[in-house]
Design a protein around this motif. Sequence first.
Motif, mmCIF file in Angstrom:
data_model
loop_
_atom_site.group_PDB
_atom_site.id
_atom_site.type_symbol
_atom_site.label_atom_id
_atom_site.label_comp_id
_atom_site.label_asym_id
_atom_site.label_seq_id
_atom_site.Cartn_x
_atom_site.Cartn_y
_atom_site.Cartn_z
ATOM 1 N N ILE A 14 47.879 34.330 37.980
ATOM 2 C CA ILE A 14 47.197 32.870 37.994
ATOM 3 C C ILE A 14 47.024 32.382 39.314
ATOM 4 C CG2 ILE A 14 46.627 30.653 37.129
ATOM 5 C CD1 ILE A 14 46.152 32.676 34.967
ATOM 6 N N VAL A 15 45.922 32.014 39.958
ATOM 7 C CA VAL A 15 45.974 31.552 41.398
ATOM 8 C C VAL A 15 44.950 30.273 41.337
ATOM 9 C CG1 VAL A 15 45.444 31.989 43.772
ATOM 10 C CG2 VAL A 15 46.396 33.782 42.341
ATOM 11 N N SER A 16 45.453 29.313 42.109
ATOM 12 C CA SER A 16 44.524 28.128 42.122
ATOM 13 C C SER A 16 44.653 27.455 43.314
ATOM 14 C CB SER A 16 44.870 26.991 40.950
ATOM 15 O OG SER A 16 46.104 26.789 40.998
ATOM 16 N N PRO A 17 43.668 26.604 43.897
ATOM 17 C CA PRO A 17 43.609 26.134 45.220
ATOM 18 C C PRO A 17 44.854 25.073 45.308
ATOM 19 C CG PRO A 17 41.474 26.096 44.462
ATOM 20 C CD PRO A 17 42.310 26.681 43.453
ATOM 21 N N GLU A 18 45.151 24.368 46.405
ATOM 22 C CA GLU A 18 46.424 23.426 46.272
ATOM 23 C C GLU A 18 46.213 22.087 45.876
ATOM 24 O OE1 GLU A 18 47.509 22.624 50.378
ATOM 25 O OE2 GLU A 18 45.619 22.826 50.974
ATOM 26 N N ASP A 19 44.723 21.871 45.324
ATOM 27 C CA ASP A 19 44.533 20.185 44.969
ATOM 28 C C ASP A 19 45.015 20.175 43.571
ATOM 29 O OD1 ASP A 19 42.802 21.847 43.592
ATOM 30 O OD2 ASP A 19 41.119 21.234 45.045
ATOM 31 N N ASP A 20 44.461 19.330 42.711
ATOM 32 C CA ASP A 20 44.748 19.059 41.294
ATOM 33 C C ASP A 20 44.466 20.338 40.301
ATOM 34 O OD1 ASP A 20 45.198 16.511 42.073
ATOM 35 O OD2 ASP A 20 43.024 15.731 41.291
ATOM 36 N N VAL A 21 43.639 21.302 40.794
ATOM 37 C CA VAL A 21 43.684 22.468 40.049
ATOM 38 C C VAL A 21 44.926 23.231 40.002
ATOM 39 C CG1 VAL A 21 42.243 24.530 39.461
ATOM 40 C CG2 VAL A 21 41.277 22.497 40.679
ATOM 41 N N ALA A 22 45.790 23.043 40.711
ATOM 42 C CA ALA A 22 47.054 23.907 40.840
ATOM 43 C C ALA A 22 47.865 23.428 39.599
ATOM 44 C CB ALA A 22 47.750 23.439 42.289
ATOM 45 N N LEU A 34 52.608 33.993 32.720
ATOM 46 C CA LEU A 34 52.338 34.608 34.114
ATOM 47 C C LEU A 34 52.841 33.931 35.270
ATOM 48 C CD1 LEU A 34 48.496 35.492 33.111
ATOM 49 C CD2 LEU A 34 50.425 37.125 33.068
ATOM 50 N N ASN A 35 52.974 34.741 36.451
ATOM 51 C CA ASN A 35 53.211 34.095 37.542
ATOM 52 C C ASN A 35 51.941 33.281 37.984
ATOM 53 O OD1 ASN A 35 55.899 35.078 37.402
ATOM 54 N ND2 ASN A 35 55.182 36.903 38.402
ATOM 55 N N VAL A 36 52.367 32.444 39.102
ATOM 56 C CA VAL A 36 51.194 31.510 39.611
ATOM 57 C C VAL A 36 51.390 31.631 40.827
ATOM 58 C CG1 VAL A 36 52.650 29.338 39.585
ATOM 59 C CG2 VAL A 36 50.109 29.263 39.375
ATOM 60 N N GLY A 37 50.217 31.466 41.788
ATOM 61 C CA GLY A 37 50.269 31.463 43.201
ATOM 62 C C GLY A 37 49.216 30.300 43.607
ATOM 63 N N LEU A 72 41.425 33.333 39.263
ATOM 64 C CA LEU A 72 41.210 32.049 40.267
ATOM 65 C C LEU A 72 40.732 31.176 39.574
ATOM 66 C CD1 LEU A 72 41.284 31.030 43.078
ATOM 67 C CD2 LEU A 72 39.213 32.191 43.400
ATOM 68 N N VAL A 73 41.628 29.823 39.379
ATOM 69 C CA VAL A 73 41.166 28.919 38.691
ATOM 70 C C VAL A 73 40.608 27.820 39.602
ATOM 71 C CG1 VAL A 73 41.903 27.064 36.788
ATOM 72 C CG2 VAL A 73 42.794 29.364 36.833
ATOM 73 N N VAL A 74 39.384 27.332 39.456
ATOM 74 C CA VAL A 74 39.104 26.382 40.225
ATOM 75 C C VAL A 74 38.304 25.171 39.370
ATOM 76 C CG1 VAL A 74 38.544 27.877 42.321
ATOM 77 C CG2 VAL A 74 36.554 27.426 40.751
ATOM 78 N N ASP A 75 38.010 23.979 40.073
ATOM 79 C CA ASP A 75 37.231 23.079 39.182
ATOM 80 C C ASP A 75 35.994 23.174 39.246
ATOM 81 O OD1 ASP A 75 39.029 20.881 38.247
ATOM 82 O OD2 ASP A 75 39.215 19.721 39.944
ATOM 83 N N MET A 76 35.435 23.478 40.471
ATOM 84 C CA MET A 76 33.755 23.384 40.465
ATOM 85 C C MET A 76 33.191 24.418 41.437
ATOM 86 S SD MET A 76 31.494 20.052 41.745
ATOM 87 C CE MET A 76 32.428 19.060 40.757
ATOM 88 N N ILE A 77 32.355 24.988 41.160
ATOM 89 C CA ILE A 77 31.673 25.805 42.331
ATOM 90 C C ILE A 77 30.303 25.007 42.410
ATOM 91 C CG2 ILE A 77 30.437 28.200 42.538
ATOM 92 C CD1 ILE A 77 32.392 29.370 40.349
ATOM 93 N N SER A 78 30.182 24.665 43.737
ATOM 94 C CA SER A 78 28.994 23.883 44.272
ATOM 95 C C SER A 78 28.377 24.792 45.371
ATOM 96 C CB SER A 78 29.103 22.642 44.661
ATOM 97 O OG SER A 78 30.178 22.521 45.680
ATOM 98 N N TYR A 86 38.096 32.260 49.309
ATOM 99 C CA TYR A 86 39.248 32.591 48.593
ATOM 100 C C TYR A 86 39.284 33.907 47.973
ATOM 101 C CZ TYR A 86 39.664 27.400 47.770
ATOM 102 O OH TYR A 86 39.922 26.101 47.946
ATOM 103 N N THR A 87 38.235 34.541 47.614
ATOM 104 C CA THR A 87 38.382 35.963 47.225
ATOM 105 C C THR A 87 38.838 36.888 48.397
ATOM 106 O OG1 THR A 87 36.098 36.054 47.125
ATOM 107 C CG2 THR A 87 37.183 35.472 45.170
ATOM 108 N N THR A 88 38.073 36.628 49.384
ATOM 109 C CA THR A 88 38.450 37.523 50.609
ATOM 110 C C THR A 88 39.723 37.662 50.912
ATOM 111 O OG1 THR A 88 36.098 37.297 51.393
ATOM 112 C CG2 THR A 88 37.800 38.045 52.897
ATOM 113 N N LYS A 89 40.400 36.302 50.951
ATOM 114 C CA LYS A 89 41.748 36.209 51.226
ATOM 115 C C LYS A 89 42.835 36.991 50.167
ATOM 116 C CE LYS A 89 43.335 34.445 54.455
ATOM 117 N NZ LYS A 89 44.000 34.836 55.591
#
Length: 186
Positions: A14-22, A34-37, A72-78, A86-89
């Motif tokens: 599971i991977v998420s950005p460093e904001d509240d979604v983490a 699962l492990n988290v990144g 990849l867990v995110v809040d919003m896709i605008s 993110y996916t490229t990285k």
Amino acid sequence: SEEDIKVDKDNLIIVSPEDDVAIRGAYYSQYLDLNVGILYYIRDFDKTYNGKNPIVDIGFSGEIKPGQNVILVVDMISDNETIVEYTTKLKEYGAGKIYVFATFGLFDETVDEFDKAYSNGLINKIFCTSLTYVNREAEIREWYEEVQMEKPLAYMIDSLNHNSSIEKFIEPKEKINALLKRYNKK
């Protein structure tokens, strides 16, 4: 296909950005064992592009084994820029298939970049809840899947109207475990 995904630490992270979604990413990883990144990014605050400060670098804290699949867990896709970056990285770090889980899939911009990301193997599927309007152009794409939330939300509202606990909706550990048990038997 999604049927070949193994839900274990060797095959999925599971991977998420460093904001509240983490916090949500850590929650999912706990329930799924699962492990988290964490993705972290640096923005250039001296520049503005489409009303936002552009991301100049993205890093990753965690370990992706070569070919390991990613949720990849995110809040919003605008817009399409951030998810594609993110996916490229994540692919640079060795990710296999990438599944994006978003609470709100607005898709404010053209979906052409998501089409390219899908055809180039950067994104395998994007799952968004039905809790907001979704651009029709995204809804009809092969890479898009809507997660129906009307029924659980109605049950939650009904429980509140009857002064009943909504804990079973907030802490769905039993339901998740039952789903995983059925899935792993396949």
